[in-house]
Write a protein that holds these residues in place. Structure first.
Motif, PDB file in Angstrom:
ATOM      1  N   ASN A 259      -0.723   7.863   5.114  1.00 25.92           N
ATOM      2  CA  ASN A 259      -0.100   8.354   6.336  1.00 25.92           C
ATOM      3  C   ASN A 259      -0.556   7.500   7.509  1.00 25.92           C
ATOM      4  O   ASN A 259      -1.692   7.010   7.524  1.00 25.92           O
TER       5      ASN A 259
ATOM      6  N   THR B  48       8.442  10.583   4.951  1.00 25.85           N
ATOM      7  CA  THR B  48       8.912  11.147   6.216  1.00 25.85           C
ATOM      8  C   THR B  48       8.640  10.184   7.356  1.00 25.85           C
ATOM      9  O   THR B  48       7.567   9.577   7.429  1.00 25.85           O
TER      10      THR B  48
ATOM     11  N   THR C  37       3.745   9.991   5.407  1.00 23.54           N
ATOM     12  CA  THR C  37       4.388  10.264   6.691  1.00 23.54           C
ATOM     13  C   THR C  37       4.026   9.176   7.680  1.00 23.54           C
ATOM     14  O   THR C  37       2.839   8.857   7.864  1.00 23.54           O
TER      15      THR C  37
END
Length: 201
Positions: free
Chosen positions: A27, A74, A48
């Protein structure tokens, strides 16, 4: 390379240059992400990427920058997303917005296909552009980029982008690639004789 080794923080700016590929193996939170023409960022499953602003560029020499979001990944943008697509000559170009809430910008004449009426109505500057819908963009000046910018909290298009198709007589629909990356038709789809007969470049 992988993003985990870059030591980035929420105040970092990251520029991905031509020929450079960055993979999100963890992330990440950034202030600004710029993918230059020929650069590539891939967000892997389960990761993400959070950015305040993201810009993807294109030019005559290096082609287009690319952002790929795989299933389960994401992207969150708190500010704006901008995608510039280079158009080399003053001819009709087929385009589709790679982000939501984009509007037709100045410097171009736009048309869309009305399949049921078999006409090409013009699209006014400032009008909303629908992802997946194909548009003709005619530049006023050669060697310019058409800029798609998110409006009112829009984001880069990911996942399924449905397009309503109509059929009247021998008409056709103009659809476009709604993503900030190249689109690959699978051999199973393109090599199907029924599909091949229905698709024109």
């Amino acid at each position: 390379g992988n993003i985990s080794g870059l030591g980035l923080t929420s105040t970092s700016n990251l520029t991905v240059g031509n020929g450079v590929e960055v993979t999100l193996d963890d992330n990440a939170t950034l202030l600004n992400l710029e993918i230059q023409a020929g650069g590539k960022v891939t967000n892997t499953s389960g990761k993400t990427l959070t950015v305040s602003n993201i810009t993807i560029n294109s030019d005559a020499t290096n082609g287009t920058g690319t952002y790929i979001e795989t299933d389960g990944s994401t992207l969150t943008t708190g500010g704006t997303a901008v995608v510039n697509q280079y158009l080399g000559t003053t001819r009709n170009w087929y385009v589709s917005p790679p982000l939501s809430n984009a509007k037709a910008t100045t410097g171009f004449t736009y048309y869309r296909r009305d399949e049921t009426a078999a006409t090409w109505p013009s699209v006014t500057v400032g009008a909303s552009l629908t992802p997946g819908t194909g548009y003709i963009a005619l530049p006023e000046t050669a060697g310019t980029a058409i800029t798609f910018t998110t409006e009112n909290g829009g984001t880069l298009n990911t996942g399924n982008v449905p397009v309503t198709l109509t059929k009247s007589g021998s008409g056709f629909n103009l659809i476009g690639n709604p993503y900030p990356s190249h689109l690959t038709w699978t051999a199973a789809f393109v090599n199907d004789p029924t599909n091949t007969a229905l698709i024109e470049p």
